[in-house]
Design an enzyme around this catalytic site. Sequence first.
Site, PDB file in Angstrom:
ATOM      1  N   GLY A  60       0.797  -1.223   0.000  1.00  0.00           N
ATOM      2  CA  GLY A  60       0.000   0.000   0.000  1.00  0.00           C
ATOM      3  C   GLY A  60       0.827   1.268   0.000  1.00  0.00           C
ATOM      4  O   GLY A  60       0.262   2.363  -0.001  1.00  0.00           O
ATOM      5  N   CYS A  61       2.137   1.137  -0.009  1.00  0.00           N
ATOM      6  CA  CYS A  61       3.010   2.303  -0.056  1.00  0.00           C
ATOM      7  C   CYS A  61       3.462   2.534  -1.498  1.00  0.00           C
ATOM      8  O   CYS A  61       3.762   1.588  -2.216  1.00  0.00           O
ATOM      9  CB  CYS A  61       4.239   2.108   0.826  1.00  0.00           C
ATOM     10  SG  CYS A  61       3.881   2.170   2.574  1.00  0.00           S
ATOM     11  N   GLN A  62       3.521   3.788  -1.872  1.00  0.00           N
ATOM     12  CA  GLN A  62       4.002   4.157  -3.199  1.00  0.00           C
ATOM     13  C   GLN A  62       5.481   3.787  -3.343  1.00  0.00           C
ATOM     14  O   GLN A  62       5.904   3.291  -4.368  1.00  0.00           O
ATOM     15  CB  GLN A  62       3.805   5.664  -3.391  1.00  0.00           C
ATOM     16  CG  GLN A  62       4.285   6.201  -4.708  1.00  0.00           C
ATOM     17  CD  GLN A  62       4.076   7.712  -4.799  1.00  0.00           C
ATOM     18  OE1 GLN A  62       3.596   8.350  -3.866  1.00  0.00           O
ATOM     19  NE2 GLN A  62       4.438   8.283  -5.926  1.00  0.00           N
ATOM     20  N   SER A  63       6.243   4.023  -2.302  1.00  0.00           N
ATOM     21  CA  SER A  63       7.669   3.687  -2.277  1.00  0.00           C
ATOM     22  C   SER A  63       7.834   2.327  -1.619  1.00  0.00           C
ATOM     23  O   SER A  63       6.914   1.811  -0.994  1.00  0.00           O
ATOM     24  CB  SER A  63       8.435   4.721  -1.453  1.00  0.00           C
ATOM     25  OG  SER A  63       8.126   6.019  -1.878  1.00  0.00           O
TER      26      SER A  63
END
Length: 150
Positions: A60-63
């Site tokens: 769920g994290c972009q990075s």
Amino acid sequence: MLYFYIKFLRMSIEDIQNEIIDEFSMFEDWEERYQYMIDLGKDLPLIDDQYKTDSNIIKGCQSKVWVHAEMNDDKISFTADSDAIITKGIIAILIRVFSNQHPKDIINADTDFIDKIGLKEHLSPTRANGLVSMVKQLKMYAIAYQTQLN
């Protein structure tokens, strides 16, 4: 830096959160706050390379954000890393709050301090979603370790 982490070994989650709120209130604008978060990320106790695996990536994290948890003396310690400097600062703040705390305290912890420092409203929607995912993952580790203690 060692003093920084030894000091937090003895503080409650709420005390650490209040200290973070005080620290963020000292800055004039969000550019200074972002720089502070970057600096916190640079001081983050890094995850050992052996734990930089897909199973330790927060979904769920972009990075990419890797988190590893271990329990010692009924308290969880977290290490982490990220490939993005702001994200690394965000996880550093969360680890500062939750590391070296009892699982039950982490599970029951309120995270209103995030709103009080204005962090969520100053992140892009994808980073804000990532922040929520980070909190959820740290609490999931706490639930897993609390289950072992019961």
